[in-house]
Motif scaffolding. Structure first.
Motif: not given
Length: 255
Positions: A93-100, A45-55
């Motif tokens: 790795a776990y989906a987060v409730h947006p309010s939390r 991989a030339r680019v690592l993309v890091v996001a928040s959590d899975p949907g």
């Protein structure tokens, strides 16, 4: 040749299997289990993309950044000329409730969470890495806690699901311009096309490649263009219905 993702190596699978549970189960859709990655895990991989959590779409696919946000990210990668040389990970790795979400950002520094996550980031990247892209505040904090991290440029951009579309577009326009000077395109990629206009157009999305998905995935998984073409504001074929969103997903196939 039929392409599909053959999964992690035995060594990395062993590490992923050691994922810590959520630090506060009430803050996560914990019953659905973890989702770990999408893309190359072999160090190419030339680019690592890091996001928040899975949907919810990610849970169906078992891969990160596959739903509407992931298809925007795939379009972003395409503008860099990347067709395969990337890996997508998350802060959680776990989906987060947006309010939390804000409260859980502080829990990223729990020792068990931090050490496991950093080990995954370490194993999923290699000498080919040219840049790290963080999408949103959760990813920004997770990468800040990654020490030592590879000595490559860090590009901070807004999360694709941020409701302020004009700000996302401005952020992504600047990120593409910077990354085009850093990242080597794949042989079959093109980084010379247009970037972004004043709204997200369908041409700014891209379907998730079959090579990123498990064998046997339906052809429409990872391509919600048909949903976005329908009347209304729906963007995803998979949703969490209330009030039973902790235990039920609704997945629609195109007619």
């Amino acid at each position: 040749m039929v392409e599909f993702d053959r999964g992690p190596t035995a060594r990395l699978a062993g590490l992923l299997a050691q994922v810590p549970g959520p630090p506060d189960a009430s803050a996560f859709w914990a019953d659905w289990g973890p989702v770990f990655y999408r893309g190359r895990l072999d160090g190419s991989a030339r680019v690592l993309v890091v996001a928040s959590d899975p949907g919810p779409t990610e849970r169906i696919a078992g891969r990160s950044l596959v739903g509407d946000a992931g298809q925007r990210v795939q379009g972003f990668l395409g503008k860099l000329g990347l067709t395969r040389s990337y890996v997508c990970l998350n802060a959680w790795a776990y989906a987060v409730h947006p309010s939390r979400a804000l409260a859980m950002r502080d829990r990223l520094d729990d020792a068990e969470q931090r050490e496991w996550r950093n080990a995954v980031y370490d194993q999923a990247t290699g000498d080919a890495l040219q840049a790290i892209v963080v999408l949103g505040f959760m990813a920004r904090e997770a990468v800040r806690l990654w020490t030592p991290r590879p000595d490559v440029p860090l590009v901070d951009a807004l999360h694709p699901s941020n409701p302020e579309e004009d700000e996302v577009l401005e952020s992504w326009r600047a990120a593409v311009a910077r990354l085009r000077a850093i990242v080597t395109p794949d042989d079959d990629g093109d980084n010379t096309g247009p970037t972004y206009g004043t709204v997200f157009a369908e041409s700014d999305y891209a379907a998730i490649p079959r090579r990123d998905l498990p064998f046997g995935a339906p052809t429409f998984l990872g391509d919600d263009a048909w949903v976005r073409a329908l009347p209304g504001d729906a963007h995803n074929a998979v949703s969490r219905p209330r009030p039973d969103d902790e235990h039920t997903l609704v997945w629609k196939a195109p007619r």
